[in-house]
Design an enzyme around this catalytic site. Sequence first.
Site, PDB file in Angstrom:
ATOM      1  N   HIS A 165       0.866  -1.184   0.000  1.00 57.56           N
ATOM      2  CA  HIS A 165       0.000   0.000   0.000  1.00 57.56           C
ATOM      3  C   HIS A 165       0.897   1.227   0.000  1.00 57.56           C
ATOM      4  O   HIS A 165       1.875   1.283   0.749  1.00 57.56           O
ATOM      5  CB  HIS A 165      -0.899  -0.014   1.242  1.00 57.56           C
ATOM      6  CG  HIS A 165      -2.045   0.943   1.156  1.00 57.56           C
ATOM      7  ND1 HIS A 165      -1.863   2.304   1.192  1.00 57.56           N
ATOM      8  CD2 HIS A 165      -3.375   0.738   1.012  1.00 57.56           C
ATOM      9  CE1 HIS A 165      -3.047   2.898   1.081  1.00 57.56           C
ATOM     10  NE2 HIS A 165      -3.979   1.966   0.961  1.00 57.56           N
ATOM     11  N   ARG A 221      -6.742  10.103  -0.222  1.00 59.65           N
ATOM     12  CA  ARG A 221      -6.411  10.591  -1.571  1.00 59.65           C
ATOM     13  C   ARG A 221      -7.683  10.728  -2.398  1.00 59.65           C
ATOM     14  O   ARG A 221      -7.802  11.609  -3.237  1.00 59.65           O
ATOM     15  CB  ARG A 221      -5.404   9.652  -2.239  1.00 59.65           C
ATOM     16  CG  ARG A 221      -3.999   9.865  -1.696  1.00 59.65           C
ATOM     17  CD  ARG A 221      -3.025   8.817  -2.188  1.00 59.65           C
ATOM     18  NE  ARG A 221      -3.252   7.529  -1.550  1.00 59.65           N
ATOM     19  CZ  ARG A 221      -3.395   6.384  -2.194  1.00 59.65           C
ATOM     20  NH1 ARG A 221      -3.329   6.347  -3.504  1.00 59.65           N
ATOM     21  NH2 ARG A 221      -3.608   5.258  -1.536  1.00 59.65           N
TER      22      ARG A 221
END
Length: 674
Positions: A314, A337
Amino acid sequence: MKIKTRIITLAVCILIGGVLYYYFDKTIINNPGTKIMSSIDENTETIVIIGSGLAGLTATAEAYQTAKSIFKDDIAKNHKFPKIYLIEKEKNFGGNSAKATSGMNGALTKYQKELGIEDSLEQFSKDTFKSGGNLNVPSLVNTLVHDSKDAVEWFAQYNLILSAISQCGGHEIPRTHRQQPRADGKPSPVGYNIISGIKNYVLNELKDEVTVLLNTRVKEIIKNKDGKVVGVQYETTDLETKETKTDVLAAGAVILATGGYAHDWTETSLLRRFGEDFLKNVPTTNGPWATGDGVKMATAIGASIVNMDKIQIHPTGFIKLADPFNPTKFLAPEALRGYGGILLNSAGKRFVNELSTRDLVSEAIFKNCSGVVMRHKDEKEGKEIEKEIVRAWLIMNEEGAKSFDIGSINFYAKIGCINVIDGIEKVAEFTNIPIETLKATISKYNDDADKGKDEFGKTRFPFKFAEDNKFYVSAITPSVHYTMGGLSMNSVGEILTPRKKMSVNAILKTPTTFDDQADLKPILALYGAGEVTGGVHGKNRLAGNSLLECAVFGRQAGRRAAESVLYYNPNEEDEELRTTGLSKTKYTPLTFREYHKSDDCVYLNLKSSFHYVQPKQSLLLHDPKTETIQQVICSNLEDGGDYGVIKIKMSQLTNDSLNLKNLSPGDIIEVKLP
Ligand SMILES: Cc1cc2nc3c(=O)[nH]c(=O)nc-3n(C[C@H](O)[C@H](O)[C@H](O)COP(=O)(O)OP(=O)(O)OC[C@H]3O[C@@H](n4cnc5c(N)ncnc54)[C@H](O)[C@@H]3O)c2cc1C
């Protein structure tokens, strides 16, 4: 007289000995590596579920609900209502599922409709395959996507309304669902909420039907000599005395929901065996329980594995500046994000489309943000330690933070993962980025947002930045997060084994790449769901598809296990009915499972995984929607491995109205023996 008594005694002994020999011979626990002899009730209705993350809890609830809905008079004559055991090695429920923070995907959900979001199953499939580099098993993706709406909405019965939707990396459409932020501003973490909801249901509403064993590690899966799984061996630890007790539990079906191996640095480490060397220096977001137990236990009895070397890193594990070298990281959720967070390197420049798939964002971070020297005083050692790390800055504004979930953001701030900073000057000071560079980066980002496109291919700009904003700033580093590889399974959660006989070593050595499952067959009475299985995600999992796979395949496995145990009647006198579950006198409704390109066959689920139809058996198919009937020949393979399924070659269908290929998972086709 004496001689006569001796002869009778001898005869009785021989008889008893013979019976005992036959009995034990039938029930030898046939595990490689163990020589346990035990008598086990092979026809028990007990369903054992291993692992209490989302896959295990979902399977538990669905197994119970399925059993309840099909436990009618005719079944009750042959069976007891299944006992369900949920076994967890930790002292708490939840595994990694309880840590999930972004949400669960679903296409065509009522929540999307309420928000006017237009999605399609085709687009969801496309995004999943694109992220997975087409190494995904198509039939699994088909079921995942098709069942996603039901799965997301299924949670409403546990008071889990997943109506807040974000667009995470790799998705063309917003479809990652979680609960709305709480009105009182407290955190509302999706994984913890979901686990708590189903856990409460299991502990309260199902307390008489489900036995929960915590601090209990399953060590082995037990097969009989016909290859059917008949139970498990487990070890319970008394937390006070630390004493352990080992026992065996007979089972009519075992469901593996033991999670992945993203924290497996044990002696038998799967990360070491299948991962690249550099992983040793990459932190993890996973809890210490993620040691691949299910993969190890099932391969020991011959289960096949797929995509084991596909290990997801990740892009954004939080670096706590007060504890920067800790190898376990809190995850900076994908949705940060999704709600407009941007990534900067040490020089204050953007370097990637933050909404790309995880593999691409991680790769860009390794390329642009490696070699950052950090110093930290280690309190234990009493000295300053200096290390080179990989570090990027993740920056979002207040609008983004509020849209995500300000309660969770405040929580991250409290534990030192997010730093809340007023105004761009202070951000420059904090990050040691020259102020002019930082201003130029923000200004260019805002211009790109107006144009709707930037040099990295980003086309979605949730928020623009202002210099006097409140900024939410974090140091982040890529972290091992999820293991795409795992046990091969089919779309009803049956765990598969190679059709060719192979040693355990050979299985572990086979190239772990995608295949279309044509060379595999089910292990009887062994099911799986969640991260322990492989094939759904190909080379890279799409954000939000893991909770979804737990829900979709947890339900599939729970349902299939309960149906298999209850619909199969070993005492049925009519041999055809006993073995096939089909009758000559009336149609039996079977569900469509999948279509496989590799053999051009449509697969229909028999009512139980233990039913078996001979190759070349004639069958009458009836489509209740179009009232079409056609006689066909069963295309099951000659090796006797096709349990629980009827395969029908499409080329033999002459009637256009019987368009089986276009059915969806779960659609009904009726079948009768001629
Ligand atoms: C920090 C973090 C955030 C995430 N966020 C998201 C997200 O937002 N959306 C998403 O889709 N995915 C997310 N994921 C991934 C997702 O949460 C997991 O992949 C998924 O929940 C795995 O569920 P599971 O039920 O298969 O396994 P787990 O939830 O890990 O549960 C497995 C359980 O099995 C138990 N167990 C293991 N071996 C044994 C044994 N031998 N005997 C008994 N018990 C055993 C373990 O102790 C554990 O409790 C996230 C993962 C992490 C780590």
